[in-house]
Design a protein around this motif. Structure first.
Motif, PDB file in Angstrom:
ATOM      1  N   UNK A   1     -32.918 -10.910 -54.306  1.00 48.35           N
ATOM      2  CA  UNK A   1     -32.305 -10.013 -54.915  1.00 48.35           C
ATOM      3  C   UNK A   1     -31.439  -9.111 -53.903  1.00 48.35           C
ATOM      4  N   UNK A   2     -30.031 -10.208 -54.344  1.00 48.15           N
ATOM      5  CA  UNK A   2     -28.809 -10.048 -53.749  1.00 48.15           C
ATOM      6  C   UNK A   2     -27.877  -9.337 -55.604  1.00 48.15           C
ATOM      7  N   UNK A   3     -27.097  -8.785 -55.625  1.00 51.09           N
ATOM      8  CA  UNK A   3     -26.262  -8.968 -56.428  1.00 51.09           C
ATOM      9  C   UNK A   3     -25.272  -9.295 -56.717  1.00 51.09           C
ATOM     10  N   UNK A   4     -24.465  -9.933 -57.885  1.00 51.08           N
ATOM     11  CA  UNK A   4     -23.760 -10.307 -57.653  1.00 51.08           C
ATOM     12  C   UNK A   4     -21.385  -9.548 -58.119  1.00 51.08           C
ATOM     13  N   UNK A   5     -20.869  -9.629 -57.776  1.00 53.26           N
ATOM     14  CA  UNK A   5     -19.547  -9.465 -58.317  1.00 53.26           C
ATOM     15  C   UNK A   5     -18.737 -10.009 -57.878  1.00 53.26           C
ATOM     16  N   UNK A   6     -17.557 -10.158 -59.302  1.00 50.71           N
ATOM     17  CA  UNK A   6     -17.074 -11.838 -59.100  1.00 50.71           C
ATOM     18  C   UNK A   6     -15.331 -11.317 -59.582  1.00 50.71           C
ATOM     19  N   UNK A   7     -14.503 -11.798 -59.578  1.00 48.25           N
ATOM     20  CA  UNK A   7     -13.288 -11.967 -59.596  1.00 48.25           C
ATOM     21  C   UNK A   7     -12.510 -10.848 -59.189  1.00 48.25           C
ATOM     22  N   UNK A   8     -13.033 -10.692 -57.723  1.00 49.74           N
ATOM     23  CA  UNK A   8     -12.030  -9.176 -56.710  1.00 49.74           C
ATOM     24  C   UNK A   8     -10.394  -9.828 -56.505  1.00 49.74           C
ATOM     25  N   UNK A   9      -9.492  -8.907 -56.350  1.00 49.53           N
ATOM     26  CA  UNK A   9      -8.573  -9.081 -56.014  1.00 49.53           C
ATOM     27  C   UNK A   9      -8.334  -8.174 -54.254  1.00 49.53           C
ATOM     28  N   UNK A  10      -8.530  -9.342 -53.273  1.00 45.63           N
ATOM     29  CA  UNK A  10      -8.472  -8.959 -52.062  1.00 45.63           C
ATOM     30  C   UNK A  10      -7.458  -9.683 -51.347  1.00 45.63           C
ATOM     31  N   UNK A  11      -6.023  -9.876 -52.086  1.00 47.63           N
ATOM     32  CA  UNK A  11      -5.065 -10.436 -50.938  1.00 47.63           C
ATOM     33  C   UNK A  11      -4.594 -10.081 -50.238  1.00 47.63           C
ATOM     34  N   UNK A  12      -4.045  -8.734 -50.861  1.00 51.92           N
ATOM     35  CA  UNK A  12      -3.921  -7.719 -50.259  1.00 51.92           C
ATOM     36  C   UNK A  12      -5.387  -6.513 -48.592  1.00 51.92           C
ATOM     37  N   UNK A  13      -6.428  -7.425 -49.524  1.00 55.97           N
ATOM     38  CA  UNK A  13      -6.737  -6.435 -48.151  1.00 55.97           C
ATOM     39  C   UNK A  13      -7.005  -6.573 -46.632  1.00 55.97           C
ATOM     40  N   UNK A  14      -7.111  -5.749 -45.644  1.00 61.16           N
ATOM     41  CA  UNK A  14      -7.087  -6.151 -44.598  1.00 61.16           C
ATOM     42  C   UNK A  14      -8.598  -6.325 -44.353  1.00 61.16           C
ATOM     43  N   UNK A  15      -9.349  -8.015 -43.529  1.00 63.28           N
ATOM     44  CA  UNK A  15     -10.644  -7.504 -43.647  1.00 63.28           C
ATOM     45  C   UNK A  15     -11.175  -6.112 -42.496  1.00 63.28           C
ATOM     46  N   UNK A  16     -12.300  -5.538 -43.395  1.00 62.87           N
ATOM     47  CA  UNK A  16     -12.748  -4.681 -41.780  1.00 62.87           C
ATOM     48  C   UNK A  16     -13.783  -4.200 -42.958  1.00 62.87           C
ATOM     49  N   UNK A  17     -14.344  -3.062 -42.434  1.00 65.17           N
ATOM     50  CA  UNK A  17     -15.345  -2.289 -43.097  1.00 65.17           C
ATOM     51  C   UNK A  17     -14.365  -1.034 -44.511  1.00 65.17           C
ATOM     52  N   UNK A  18     -15.249  -1.007 -45.142  1.00 68.73           N
ATOM     53  CA  UNK A  18     -14.880  -0.085 -46.401  1.00 68.73           C
ATOM     54  C   UNK A  18     -15.829   0.665 -47.089  1.00 68.73           C
ATOM     55  N   UNK A  19     -15.477   2.141 -48.139  1.00 68.58           N
ATOM     56  CA  UNK A  19     -16.304   2.207 -48.658  1.00 68.58           C
ATOM     57  C   UNK A  19     -16.078   1.731 -50.015  1.00 68.58           C
TER      58      UNK A  19
END
Length: 217
Positions: A168-186
């Motif tokens: 029951x884990x849902x899937x989100x694809x084709x994000x753009x994350x190159x400009x995002x610092x790893x960490x916690x977000x909303x």
């Protein structure tokens, strides 16, 4: 100090964007111009529901699964951990084990694949189905990736899709994350309420009130 701004992590929908081989490309055009109507421009769009940044509904890989309009919208709103897994070409449970996932029910993986919305990748990092058990043990309900699919494009058995689905884990694809610092977000990544659909494009955005890193142990 006020909250930080929203960060757009969506692929822009453009007429020259890449699409899954054999699928319907995206196209926006004017049906009527303001000159023709005397009042407004009216546009139309065509394209796959899996174009750009999108979610997969279970109906995509299970004919008896839920369609987009039947999904809980709470899945796509809330705390998410952005994890940098760009050091490997095969993402396994062992890859994810060092990360602290406590408190986040959504994970977004920044892989080694550069974000190029106008080019479909000839090769991309592989997600091992073993990640499903690991994510389930940590209460993860949504996985997001910056690649077109959690399975290789040529796959017919869709092992990762089904392993995640079984938990029951849902899937989100084709994000753009190159400009995002790893960490916690909303995270907000709401699909359109398309009746009976197997997927939907989303406008995915992140916001971090404090730059809290998802540190490894």
């Amino acid at each position: 100090m006020g909250q930080s701004k929203w960060i757009d992590i969506s692929q822009p929908l453009t007429n020259d964007m890449a699409h899954f081989p054999g699928d319907t490309p995206f196209k926006y055009e004017l049906t009527y111009t303001k000159q023709q109507t005397g009042s407004v421009n009216v546009g139309q769009i065509t394209g796959s529901v899996h174009i750009g940044t999108h979610i997969d509904a279970p109906f995509h890989y299970d004919s008896d699964g839920k369609t987009v309009d039947q999904l809980e919208i709470d899945l796509y709103i809330g705390e998410a951990a952005v994890l940098d897994v760009s050091h490997t070409e095969k993402i396994t449970a062992e890859t994810l084990r060092p990360f602290k996932l406590h408190g986040a029910s959504r994970v977004l993986l920044r892989t080694s694949l550069p974000n190029h919305p106008k080019r479909f990748p000839s090769q991309m990092p592989e997600l091992d189905p073993s990640i499903a058990d690991f994510l389930d043990e940590h209460g993860i309900k949504l996985i997001g990736v910056d690649v077109p699919s959690v399975d290789p494009p040529e796959s017919k058995d869709l092992a990762a899709h089904h392993a995640l689905y079984d938990k029951d884990i849902y899937i989100l694809e084709n994000l753009m994350l190159d400009h995002v610092t790893p960490g916690r977000y909303e995270l907000v990544a709401l699909p359109l309420a398309i009746g009976g659909a197997d997927g939907s494009p989303v406008r995915a955005v992140l916001r971090s009130a404090n730059a809290q890193e998802a540190n490894t142990t």
